[in-house]
Design a protein around this motif. Structure first.
Motif, PDB file in Angstrom:
ATOM      1  N   MET A   1       0.833  -1.166   0.000  1.00 43.12           N
ATOM      2  CA  MET A   1       0.000   0.000   0.000  1.00 43.12           C
ATOM      3  C   MET A   1       0.890   1.245   0.000  1.00 43.12           C
ATOM      4  O   MET A   1       1.830   1.353   0.779  1.00 43.12           O
ATOM      5  CB  MET A   1      -0.886  -0.031   1.243  1.00 43.12           C
ATOM      6  CG  MET A   1      -1.965   0.998   1.249  1.00 43.12           C
ATOM      7  SD  MET A   1      -3.022   0.698   2.665  1.00 43.12           S
ATOM      8  CE  MET A   1      -4.543   1.177   1.980  1.00 43.12           C
ATOM      9  N   GLY A   2       0.618   2.195  -0.882  1.00 44.46           N
ATOM     10  CA  GLY A   2       1.445   3.394  -1.017  1.00 44.46           C
ATOM     11  C   GLY A   2       0.989   4.514  -0.102  1.00 44.46           C
ATOM     12  O   GLY A   2       0.000   4.400   0.633  1.00 44.46           O
ATOM     13  N   ARG A   3       1.727   5.579  -0.189  1.00 44.46           N
ATOM     14  CA  ARG A   3       1.370   6.755   0.601  1.00 44.46           C
ATOM     15  C   ARG A   3       0.213   7.467  -0.057  1.00 44.46           C
ATOM     16  O   ARG A   3       0.049   7.441  -1.265  1.00 44.46           O
ATOM     17  CB  ARG A   3       2.553   7.710   0.684  1.00 44.46           C
ATOM     18  CG  ARG A   3       3.694   7.179   1.486  1.00 44.46           C
ATOM     19  CD  ARG A   3       4.754   8.241   1.598  1.00 44.46           C
ATOM     20  NE  ARG A   3       5.882   7.748   2.370  1.00 44.46           N
ATOM     21  CZ  ARG A   3       6.926   8.463   2.674  1.00 44.46           C
ATOM     22  NH1 ARG A   3       7.010   9.713   2.265  1.00 44.46           N
ATOM     23  NH2 ARG A   3       7.911   7.972   3.383  1.00 44.46           N
ATOM     24  N   ARG A   4      -0.555   8.131   0.765  1.00 49.65           N
ATOM     25  CA  ARG A   4      -1.643   8.941   0.235  1.00 49.65           C
ATOM     26  C   ARG A   4      -1.505  10.344   0.797  1.00 49.65           C
ATOM     27  O   ARG A   4      -0.868  10.558   1.830  1.00 49.65           O
ATOM     28  CB  ARG A   4      -3.005   8.365   0.585  1.00 49.65           C
ATOM     29  CG  ARG A   4      -3.258   8.245   2.074  1.00 49.65           C
ATOM     30  CD  ARG A   4      -4.595   7.525   2.354  1.00 49.65           C
ATOM     31  NE  ARG A   4      -4.694   7.218   3.750  1.00 49.65           N
ATOM     32  CZ  ARG A   4      -5.266   8.003   4.655  1.00 49.65           C
ATOM     33  NH1 ARG A   4      -5.798   9.143   4.279  1.00 49.65           N
ATOM     34  NH2 ARG A   4      -5.309   7.664   5.919  1.00 49.65           N
ATOM     35  N   LYS A   5      -2.082  11.292   0.101  1.00 49.25           N
ATOM     36  CA  LYS A   5      -1.984  12.675   0.526  1.00 49.25           C
ATOM     37  C   LYS A   5      -2.816  12.873   1.785  1.00 49.25           C
ATOM     38  O   LYS A   5      -3.970  12.454   1.868  1.00 49.25           O
ATOM     39  CB  LYS A   5      -2.482  13.605  -0.576  1.00 49.25           C
ATOM     40  CG  LYS A   5      -2.285  15.054  -0.263  1.00 49.25           C
ATOM     41  CD  LYS A   5      -2.586  15.926  -1.438  1.00 49.25           C
ATOM     42  CE  LYS A   5      -2.393  17.364  -1.006  1.00 49.25           C
ATOM     43  NZ  LYS A   5      -2.218  18.237  -2.112  1.00 49.25           N
ATOM     44  N   VAL A   6      -2.217  13.513   2.770  1.00 53.74           N
ATOM     45  CA  VAL A   6      -2.889  13.760   4.037  1.00 53.74           C
ATOM     46  C   VAL A   6      -3.623  15.087   3.945  1.00 53.74           C
ATOM     47  O   VAL A   6      -3.041  16.097   3.538  1.00 53.74           O
ATOM     48  CB  VAL A   6      -1.871  13.803   5.204  1.00 53.74           C
ATOM     49  CG1 VAL A   6      -2.555  14.129   6.513  1.00 53.74           C
ATOM     50  CG2 VAL A   6      -1.131  12.486   5.302  1.00 53.74           C
ATOM     51  N   GLU A   7      -4.884  15.078   4.297  1.00 56.53           N
ATOM     52  CA  GLU A   7      -5.652  16.315   4.326  1.00 56.53           C
ATOM     53  C   GLU A   7      -5.179  17.137   5.527  1.00 56.53           C
ATOM     54  O   GLU A   7      -5.099  16.629   6.644  1.00 56.53           O
ATOM     55  CB  GLU A   7      -7.138  16.005   4.438  1.00 56.53           C
ATOM     56  CG  GLU A   7      -8.015  17.228   4.376  1.00 56.53           C
ATOM     57  CD  GLU A   7      -9.502  16.898   4.495  1.00 56.53           C
ATOM     58  OE1 GLU A   7     -10.272  17.844   4.691  1.00 56.53           O
ATOM     59  OE2 GLU A   7      -9.860  15.714   4.404  1.00 56.53           O
TER      60      GLU A   7
END
Length: 165
Positions: A1-7
């Motif tokens: 699982m990759g990184r996702r943009k943090v709100e």
């Protein structure tokens, strides 16, 4: 699982917020150290946690010295801005307000035919317009500086990152 943009918003869960604070604090301090080494600049970072703990980094091991340099820099900028404002005010104090000056110029253009004006009259009119333009630009610059100053004051003082030359 990759990184996702943090709100970017406040983390509601207290434990997750504390973990994020620790990780991001370490990352910020690491970046401050890197920029000080790579660019050969003085960097100071002061972080005050919500529990009141102080976390700091100073590239030259003298945080108080850097803070004094920062304060003297801010004071010098304030003095320069004050001198500029005084100079601008005294330079244009003999003139009427910008609105009156523009109305007078507009009236002169409407009352007389521009073709019938002498060179001296046109030069005088051009000078009046240039003066009004300078005043408008000066006022715009002053308002922009005030707006930037207000924005600077609204920044929360829980985190300071200074790059001093």
């Amino acid at each position: 699982m990759g990184r996702r943009k943090v709100e970017i918003k406040r983390i509601q869960d207290k434990n997750c917020r504390q973990v994020a604070f620790c990780k991001r604090r370490k990352g910020l301090l690491k970046k401050a150290k890197e920029i000080s080494i790579l660019c050969d600049v003085d960097v100071a970072v002061v972080i005050i946690s919500n529990r009141g703990r102080l976390h700091e980094f100073s590239s030259n091991n003298s945080l108080s010295g850097m803070l004094q340099r920062y304060e003297s820099h801010v004071e010098a900028e304030k003095e320069i801005n004050a001198e500029i404002q005084v100079a601008e005010h005294s330079k244009y104090s003999g003139f009427t307000t910008m609105g009156e000056l523009l109305q007078t110029t507009e009236r002169q253009l409407e009352e007389t035919n521009a073709d019938g004006l002498t060179v001296t009259d046109l030069i005088h009119l051009e000078n009046e317009l240039q003066t009004a333009l300078i005043q408008v630009r000066s006022r715009k610059t002053h308002l922009m500086l005030e707006c930037a100053k207000d924005l600077h004051e609204k920044v929360p003082y829980t985190l300071f990152l200074w790059r001093l030359l």
